[in-house]
Design an enzyme around this catalytic site. Sequence first.
Site, PDB file in Angstrom:
ATOM      1  N   GLY A  39     -39.978 -12.081  12.225  1.00  0.00           N
ATOM      2  CA  GLY A  39     -38.586 -12.088  12.661  1.00  0.00           C
ATOM      3  C   GLY A  39     -37.564 -12.008  11.553  1.00  0.00           C
ATOM      4  N   HIS A  40     -38.007 -11.922  10.285  1.00  0.00           N
ATOM      5  CA  HIS A  40     -37.067 -11.936   9.142  1.00  0.00           C
ATOM      6  C   HIS A  40     -37.412 -10.835   8.175  1.00  0.00           C
ATOM      7  CE1 HIS A  40     -34.703 -13.674   5.773  1.00  0.00           C
ATOM      8  NE2 HIS A  40     -34.028 -14.260   6.736  1.00  0.00           N
ATOM      9  N   PHE A  41     -37.105  -9.697   8.292  1.00  0.00           N
ATOM     10  CA  PHE A  41     -36.477  -9.046   9.434  1.00  0.00           C
ATOM     11  C   PHE A  41     -37.420  -7.957   9.918  1.00  0.00           C
ATOM     12  CE2 PHE A  41     -33.062 -10.452   6.564  1.00  0.00           C
ATOM     13  CZ  PHE A  41     -32.274 -11.197   7.420  1.00  0.00           C
TER      14      PHE A  41
END
Length: 154
Positions: free
Chosen positions: A54-56
């Site tokens: 999720g990052h990124f």
Amino acid sequence: MSKKEIDYLDIQKIMSMLPHRYPFLLVDRVEELVPGEHIKAFKNITMNEPFFQGHFPGLPVMPGVLIIEALAQAGGMIVLSIDGIDVDDKVFLFTGIDKVKFRRPVVPGDKLELNVTKIRSKMSIWKMKCVATVDGEIAAQGEVSAAIVDRESL
């Protein structure tokens, strides 16, 4: 361990000192440790790190707070390596983070070098200078304060 410099600690020894485990153990290797004074450790960054989901998405960058956490874990080893400290009864917790600057992104394939040096300690509170580098370039730097506390008090 004594005040004597230690040249190398593998993951098994690191895990015997730190309470962290996957996915939050952020120290892979220690190449130099002077108990109570200084540590040079490493975190190898791979695409398999869970935070990259999720990052990124499509642009994996290690979160800055995790770089600081890796430095703090290394700093905890400075304290937890001192003779007479029972790592089964103590834990090292943040009390402050100061003067933090992020200078470059940390991405998969990087070898994050963690250098932490004691600035001062008083009773159970420690202040340490922290510098994380990749290939000699500063990725993050700052000062971390932490306290060594009894696990039972948590």
